[in-house]
Design an enzyme around this catalytic site. Sequence first.
Site, PDB file in Angstrom:
ATOM      1  N   ASP A 475      -3.101   8.961   2.859  1.00 25.92           N
ATOM      2  CA  ASP A 475      -1.650   9.123   2.894  1.00 25.92           C
ATOM      3  C   ASP A 475      -1.119   9.053   4.323  1.00 25.92           C
ATOM      4  O   ASP A 475      -1.781   9.486   5.271  1.00 25.92           O
ATOM      5  CB  ASP A 475      -1.277  10.480   2.290  1.00 25.92           C
ATOM      6  N   GLU A 530      -2.113   3.808   3.307  1.00 26.00           N
ATOM      7  CA  GLU A 530      -0.661   3.712   3.133  1.00 26.00           C
ATOM      8  C   GLU A 530      -0.025   3.372   4.481  1.00 26.00           C
ATOM      9  O   GLU A 530       0.280   4.249   5.281  1.00 26.00           O
ATOM     10  CB  GLU A 530      -0.090   5.031   2.593  1.00 26.00           C
TER      11      GLU A 530
END
Length: 844
Positions: A475, A530
């Site tokens: 993330d 990401e």
Amino acid sequence: MVYTISGVRFPHLASIKNSSLPSFNDDRRTNAVSFSLRKDTRSSSGKIFARKPSYDSESSSIATTASENLGSHQSDSSSAEPQETVSEVTQVHDDVDAHKAETEGQEQTSALSTSGGQSYKENIASMSESVEQKVVQRKIPPPGDGKKIYDIDPMLKSYDGHLDYRYGQYIKLRDEIDKNEGGLEAFSRGYEIFGFTRSDTGITYREWAPGAKAASLIGDFNNWNSKADVMTRNEYGVWEIFMPNDADGSPAIPHGSRVKIRMDTPSGIKDSIPAWIKYSVQAPGEIPYDGVYYDPAEEDKYVFKHPRPRKPTSLRIYESHVGMSSTEPMINTYANFRDDVLPRIKKLGYNAVQIMAIQEHSYYASFGYHVTNFFAPSSRFGTPDDLKSLIDKAHELGLVVLMDIVHSHASKNTLDGLNMFDGTDGQYFHSGERGYHWMWDSRLFNYGSWEVLRYLLSNARWWLEEYKFDGFRFDGVTSMMYTHHGLQVEFTGNYNEYFGYSTDVDAVVYLMLVNDMIHGLYPEGIVVGEDVSGMPAFCVPVEDGGVGFDYRLHMAVADKWIELLKKRDEDWQVGDIVFTLTNRRWGEKCVVYAESHDQALVGDKTIAFWLMDKDMYDFMAVDKQATPRVDRGIALHKMIRLITMGLGGEGYLNFMGNEFGHPEWIDFPRTDQHLPDGRVIPGNNGSYDKCRRRFDLGDAEYLRYHGLQEFDRAMQHLEEKYGFMTSEHQYISRKDEGDRVIVFEKGSLVFVFNFHWTNSYSDYRIGCSVPGKYKIVLDSDDSLFSGFTRLDDSAEFFTSDGKYDDRPCSLMVYAPCRTAVVYAAVDGDEDSSLVPISLVPDDV
């Protein structure tokens, strides 16, 4: 009174949420349970190495000390000097090795050993044995020369100063780890040294807290008496205590006991959850979590029964959140997800499940992104063994399991998180402004710190080793790679944006290390990053000079669909759609998605909501006339998802429920929030009613949601059969702005999309590369998919010779408005019509 939470039984303690912290030697007692305190016969079993603390976290950076090199594209990486503390530790190791023979058999004062006369490398092995973990020694391949990126992307040659410096820092760090820690394989097993480790004779607890002036271990086991189990500190800031077994051979700390470390710190007395804790719980009526010593009896530990599935050629990811995966307004469990949701995912045709919110997070509404305990699976959903059972079941079904791991930031909580753990601002994080993410309201790791590297690398490995995850979705990688964190910055694709003063080389080098570790230990491991910036060489192997991810998330696509859904259909440009879907770096794989999980949150809009709005609530029954808005929405919902999957990348991701156009927002339970200025932000009375997934709507054959779900199922099985996402053959033969038609080939399939809102085209000629017979294998207008059945799916189509749209042959088709149809070249009597739907039985 005794409470039971997620299988852990512990006595009730008086709430401390409104009380001040006790003095260091105060007892935390309760009248509910009495304990007989053992005589304090425990002693330290030696000392353990940790990098010497630096309270100026900015100066402890390994990579950013040669800042001139980062700003100059043509700098000489050989001019960069290793960070001072690295040299210092190297000298310490040299001294220890030189005098090892002289000190053998004596108590060691060197921080490089845990028992007399052992080198640190030997110590790693002995510690592994002491905790009865038989680790197969695996080697992570040595680094390459890092030069292949210039062959892959010649434009990078203009930035070789930065890139060579970056790779040089990576090489130096690998060398230092090899020299001082016995290699990356050993360095990434910090969980065998820190936290709680169990041996035949007792329990050892170690914690790196260089800022603390005194420390003791407290918990249920000693009635929270800070005088009972006082810890000792070595010169590197590692606190330690050995707790021998009781006289009957039982462990000094019973399984399920709540534990904390009480420290006298520069910020005062504080009780913290151990940084390496493997489980933590929130007692009823209390706000801060408590750490839990989780060590069930051997016969009670979950034993994995099924091997990991092979790495899929193309990824079809079902993104999930365990807590909100129930159809009922409740927090769901690992067990229920295992039994109810995993078979659904398999039936839908996905081959991977990505699970959010695994790492413990005290704030439920953070979606799991404000992590407080990095090694602990969230106790809201069950026990660690429950999670293992879930993953094992997924493997039995042939599903790979990816974890949404958060190493980009951490919760700012001080009572149950890492923030101010030892009373200082810069232990795990950058100090001052650089260590705070103003938009996320969270702390930012200092990736230039030796012990932070140990902690994060070990954390990634822990989830792979202990829980058998098959990989990660990292993330917030954009936030990690740049000091501006991607905030208030627009990435245009200019390479100057990627390689300069705003690049956090420490963070990029950490990402290189963790990817190298994962792929070295688990060649079948899958790592998705990401990144919204488009960093070049992001998905190039580390040995070739890249960052090392397998996939990047193709994040621009979801934004493009939002942009288009705000416009009239007449203003859509099919060429713009195709460009966005295919605009990605050559040779770097992408996972694409039509909409993000954030769009499902209250206040935002999913694609279904953009398309159908409130009509979704009243006009989705199949026996009721739909409105034009619903008809348009159902048609475009299917087309958007198929073209995204068809052209957008080598992997596809869907957030749970979006496959059938889930009509409800996600609204986490919340109470009214009273602001300092007197304003009140209303809550929802702590309701879970909108914090769930109504899978029953997708299953209800009397609702049009079912048609959307069946189309998604057919789409996944079509990809399973033909593997079109990773097909080497792709050719876009038509982008007709007048007709609003897109035609492209993937493998032996021909995709035809007619985005026109009213025009249907009879005898419409499309080009193709394979001559012969074609049949329809997917038709978005089928009544099974809540369509109008304007096509005969049993029809056969034969090609004509002669070039058309730069293809060697062509065929004539009917292209109804707002439809997507996939044709497959077939041989002889091969029956491919709507085969995908019947690939799996209804009951998996």
